[in-house]
Write a protein that holds these residues in place. Sequence first.
Motif, PDB file in Angstrom:
ATOM      1  N   ILE A 146       0.850  -1.194   0.000  1.00  0.00           N
ATOM      2  CA  ILE A 146       0.000   0.000   0.000  1.00  0.00           C
ATOM      3  C   ILE A 146       0.884   1.243   0.000  1.00  0.00           C
ATOM      4  CG2 ILE A 146      -1.754   1.285   1.266  1.00  0.00           C
ATOM      5  CD1 ILE A 146      -2.572  -1.499   2.450  1.00  0.00           C
ATOM      6  N   LYS A 147       0.861   1.954  -1.084  1.00  0.00           N
ATOM      7  CA  LYS A 147       1.658   3.171  -1.252  1.00  0.00           C
ATOM      8  C   LYS A 147       0.904   4.191  -2.112  1.00  0.00           C
ATOM      9  CE  LYS A 147       5.416   5.805  -1.328  1.00  0.00           C
ATOM     10  NZ  LYS A 147       6.025   6.445  -0.145  1.00  0.00           N
ATOM     11  N   ALA A 148       0.628   3.811  -3.343  1.00  0.00           N
ATOM     12  CA  ALA A 148      -0.019   4.738  -4.269  1.00  0.00           C
ATOM     13  C   ALA A 148      -1.516   4.889  -4.005  1.00  0.00           C
ATOM     14  CB  ALA A 148       0.202   4.269  -5.711  1.00  0.00           C
ATOM     15  N   GLN A 149      -2.149   3.847  -3.475  1.00  0.00           N
ATOM     16  CA  GLN A 149      -3.613   3.838  -3.355  1.00  0.00           C
ATOM     17  C   GLN A 149      -4.170   4.990  -2.517  1.00  0.00           C
ATOM     18  OE1 GLN A 149      -1.510   1.309  -2.746  1.00  0.00           O
ATOM     19  NE2 GLN A 149      -2.385  -0.680  -3.272  1.00  0.00           N
ATOM     20  N   PRO A 150      -3.669   5.212  -1.287  1.00  0.00           N
ATOM     21  CA  PRO A 150      -4.229   6.335  -0.517  1.00  0.00           C
ATOM     22  C   PRO A 150      -3.962   7.676  -1.175  1.00  0.00           C
ATOM     23  CG  PRO A 150      -2.307   5.402   0.610  1.00  0.00           C
ATOM     24  CD  PRO A 150      -2.672   4.466  -0.498  1.00  0.00           C
ATOM     25  N   ARG A 151      -2.797   7.823  -1.782  1.00  0.00           N
ATOM     26  CA  ARG A 151      -2.462   9.081  -2.435  1.00  0.00           C
ATOM     27  C   ARG A 151      -3.371   9.332  -3.643  1.00  0.00           C
ATOM     28  NH1 ARG A 151       1.892   7.077   0.153  1.00  0.00           N
ATOM     29  NH2 ARG A 151       3.361   8.569   1.093  1.00  0.00           N
ATOM     30  N   LYS A 152      -3.714   8.277  -4.351  1.00  0.00           N
ATOM     31  CA  LYS A 152      -4.615   8.417  -5.502  1.00  0.00           C
ATOM     32  C   LYS A 152      -5.961   8.976  -5.061  1.00  0.00           C
ATOM     33  CE  LYS A 152      -6.799   5.690  -9.188  1.00  0.00           C
ATOM     34  NZ  LYS A 152      -6.244   6.485 -10.302  1.00  0.00           N
ATOM     35  N   LEU A 153      -6.513   8.434  -3.977  1.00  0.00           N
ATOM     36  CA  LEU A 153      -7.813   8.899  -3.500  1.00  0.00           C
ATOM     37  C   LEU A 153      -7.716  10.292  -2.878  1.00  0.00           C
ATOM     38  CD1 LEU A 153      -9.354   5.651  -1.973  1.00  0.00           C
ATOM     39  CD2 LEU A 153      -9.656   6.612  -4.265  1.00  0.00           C
ATOM     40  N   LEU A 154      -6.627  10.556  -2.180  1.00  0.00           N
ATOM     41  CA  LEU A 154      -6.467  11.871  -1.559  1.00  0.00           C
ATOM     42  C   LEU A 154      -6.362  12.983  -2.602  1.00  0.00           C
ATOM     43  CD1 LEU A 154      -4.030  10.955   1.347  1.00  0.00           C
ATOM     44  CD2 LEU A 154      -6.383  11.771   1.591  1.00  0.00           C
ATOM     45  N   GLU A 155      -5.837  12.655  -3.777  1.00  0.00           N
ATOM     46  CA  GLU A 155      -5.741  13.649  -4.852  1.00  0.00           C
ATOM     47  C   GLU A 155      -7.106  14.176  -5.269  1.00  0.00           C
ATOM     48  OE1 GLU A 155      -3.665  11.834  -8.045  1.00  0.00           O
ATOM     49  OE2 GLU A 155      -1.681  12.024  -7.126  1.00  0.00           O
ATOM     50  N   SER A 156      -8.148  13.384  -5.029  1.00  0.00           N
ATOM     51  CA  SER A 156      -9.490  13.786  -5.442  1.00  0.00           C
ATOM     52  C   SER A 156     -10.244  14.552  -4.353  1.00  0.00           C
ATOM     53  CB  SER A 156     -10.304  12.548  -5.848  1.00  0.00           C
ATOM     54  OG  SER A 156     -10.595  11.734  -4.714  1.00  0.00           O
ATOM     55  N   VAL A 157      -9.656  14.701  -3.170  1.00  0.00           N
ATOM     56  CA  VAL A 157     -10.306  15.444  -2.079  1.00  0.00           C
ATOM     57  C   VAL A 157     -10.196  16.939  -2.368  1.00  0.00           C
ATOM     58  CG1 VAL A 157     -10.276  15.968   0.388  1.00  0.00           C
ATOM     59  CG2 VAL A 157      -9.857  13.619  -0.397  1.00  0.00           C
ATOM     60  N   GLU A 158     -11.321  17.601  -2.475  1.00  0.00           N
ATOM     61  CA  GLU A 158     -11.357  19.016  -2.832  1.00  0.00           C
ATOM     62  C   GLU A 158     -10.632  19.866  -1.786  1.00  0.00           C
ATOM     63  OE1 GLU A 158     -14.652  22.564  -3.668  1.00  0.00           O
ATOM     64  OE2 GLU A 158     -15.295  20.476  -3.375  1.00  0.00           O
ATOM     65  N   GLY A 159      -9.685  20.676  -2.246  1.00  0.00           N
ATOM     66  CA  GLY A 159      -8.991  21.605  -1.372  1.00  0.00           C
ATOM     67  C   GLY A 159      -7.786  21.030  -0.644  1.00  0.00           C
ATOM     68  N   LEU A 160      -7.551  19.733  -0.749  1.00  0.00           N
ATOM     69  CA  LEU A 160      -6.445  19.110  -0.022  1.00  0.00           C
ATOM     70  C   LEU A 160      -5.152  19.206  -0.828  1.00  0.00           C
ATOM     71  CD1 LEU A 160      -5.821  17.433   2.602  1.00  0.00           C
ATOM     72  CD2 LEU A 160      -5.922  15.416   1.124  1.00  0.00           C
ATOM     73  N   GLU A 161      -4.098  19.681  -0.199  1.00  0.00           N
ATOM     74  CA  GLU A 161      -2.761  19.717  -0.799  1.00  0.00           C
ATOM     75  C   GLU A 161      -1.896  18.694  -0.084  1.00  0.00           C
ATOM     76  OE1 GLU A 161       1.132  22.667  -1.245  1.00  0.00           O
ATOM     77  OE2 GLU A 161      -0.741  23.426  -0.388  1.00  0.00           O
ATOM     78  N   LEU A 162      -1.324  17.756  -0.827  1.00  0.00           N
ATOM     79  CA  LEU A 162      -0.505  16.705  -0.241  1.00  0.00           C
ATOM     80  C   LEU A 162       0.968  17.006  -0.453  1.00  0.00           C
ATOM     81  CD1 LEU A 162      -0.835  13.995   1.264  1.00  0.00           C
ATOM     82  CD2 LEU A 162      -0.652  12.844  -0.955  1.00  0.00           C
ATOM     83  N   THR A 163       1.717  17.052   0.639  1.00  0.00           N
ATOM     84  CA  THR A 163       3.158  17.296   0.572  1.00  0.00           C
ATOM     85  C   THR A 163       3.873  16.136   1.241  1.00  0.00           C
ATOM     86  OG1 THR A 163       4.944  18.814   1.198  1.00  0.00           O
ATOM     87  CG2 THR A 163       3.077  18.668   2.709  1.00  0.00           C
ATOM     88  N   GLU A 164       4.912  15.620   0.604  1.00  0.00           N
ATOM     89  CA  GLU A 164       5.557  14.403   1.079  1.00  0.00           C
ATOM     90  C   GLU A 164       6.694  14.691   2.065  1.00  0.00           C
ATOM     91  OE1 GLU A 164       4.578  11.418   0.622  1.00  0.00           O
ATOM     92  OE2 GLU A 164       3.309  11.476  -1.163  1.00  0.00           O
ATOM     93  N   MET A 165       6.778  13.861   3.099  1.00  0.00           N
ATOM     94  CA  MET A 165       7.954  13.846   3.973  1.00  0.00           C
ATOM     95  C   MET A 165       9.037  13.018   3.296  1.00  0.00           C
ATOM     96  SD  MET A 165       6.323  13.047   7.740  1.00  0.00           S
ATOM     97  CE  MET A 165       5.293  11.662   7.191  1.00  0.00           C
ATOM     98  N   PRO A 166      10.306  13.389   3.407  1.00  0.00           N
ATOM     99  CA  PRO A 166      11.362  12.570   2.807  1.00  0.00           C
ATOM    100  C   PRO A 166      11.424  11.162   3.405  1.00  0.00           C
ATOM    101  CG  PRO A 166      12.295  14.341   4.139  1.00  0.00           C
ATOM    102  CD  PRO A 166      10.841  14.623   4.007  1.00  0.00           C
ATOM    103  N   GLY A 167      11.041  11.018   4.669  1.00  0.00           N
ATOM    104  CA  GLY A 167      11.069   9.709   5.317  1.00  0.00           C
ATOM    105  C   GLY A 167       9.697   9.113   5.511  1.00  0.00           C
TER     106      GLY A 167
END
Length: 254
Positions: A146-167
């Motif tokens: 499980i890696k891409a799946q939550p990020r794929k769905l989160l991309e569709s949440v209106e107004g949400l900006e996802l920023t990655e931690m290096p770790g």
Amino acid sequence: MRVGLFPTCLVDLFRPSVGFASAELLGRAGCDVDLPEGLTCCGQPAFNSGDRKSAQALARQVIAACEGFDAIVVPSGSCGGMIRRHYPELLAEDRDWAPRARALAERTHELVSFLVDVLGVETVSAACARRATYHDACSGLRELGIKAQPRKLLESVEGLELTEMPGAEICCGFGGTFCVEYPEISNRMVSDKCVEAEASGANLLLAGDLGCLMNIAGKLSRAGSAIEVRHVAEVLAGRLDEPPIAAARGEDAR
């Protein structure tokens, strides 16, 4: 599709809203959702501690409770991984239970993996005007992919900006009984995770395992951080009426 929701011990005891959010997401995806009767712990703490006899007894109880469903869905990579990866191994020498363990393992899925990989869900109807970062819990990442799946769905949440931690893929130090057996190492690991979360600029930290979330939430709280911590299902379902996740009561002041 008749789906049995396995909410997990931590969700049941500390964060029922994650269970309700999970049921809502599954219902929106067209599933007939029910709660299997007789569910208790999946047996992972006993299994990790080497108590195979207790783990086997719990596994049999879970297997019996979950038969009759088309799929079992778990909002936790660690509990889902226990059933999918370790039940067949745990009961491999039991002639009666081994095939039942394998059958359940094949029908068991972590929540976001089930939504994306099995049901083909690509978007959700939710809004969250926040900047978030995502922690990849160890079992979900390494045992279930499980890696891409939550990020794929989160991309569709209106107004949400996802920023990655290096770790993002590095353990938070919870590890079930690991944090009890090795508290100093665990504390250093969760401290590093919180530093990275702060550096990301996010004001919201998400993950798919409540154990990790409570561990991180406790450390952030003791550090005076303003970052809120939530299970990914709560954001995907738009169920943000509950306060953010806090550490379990009685947790030591690491």
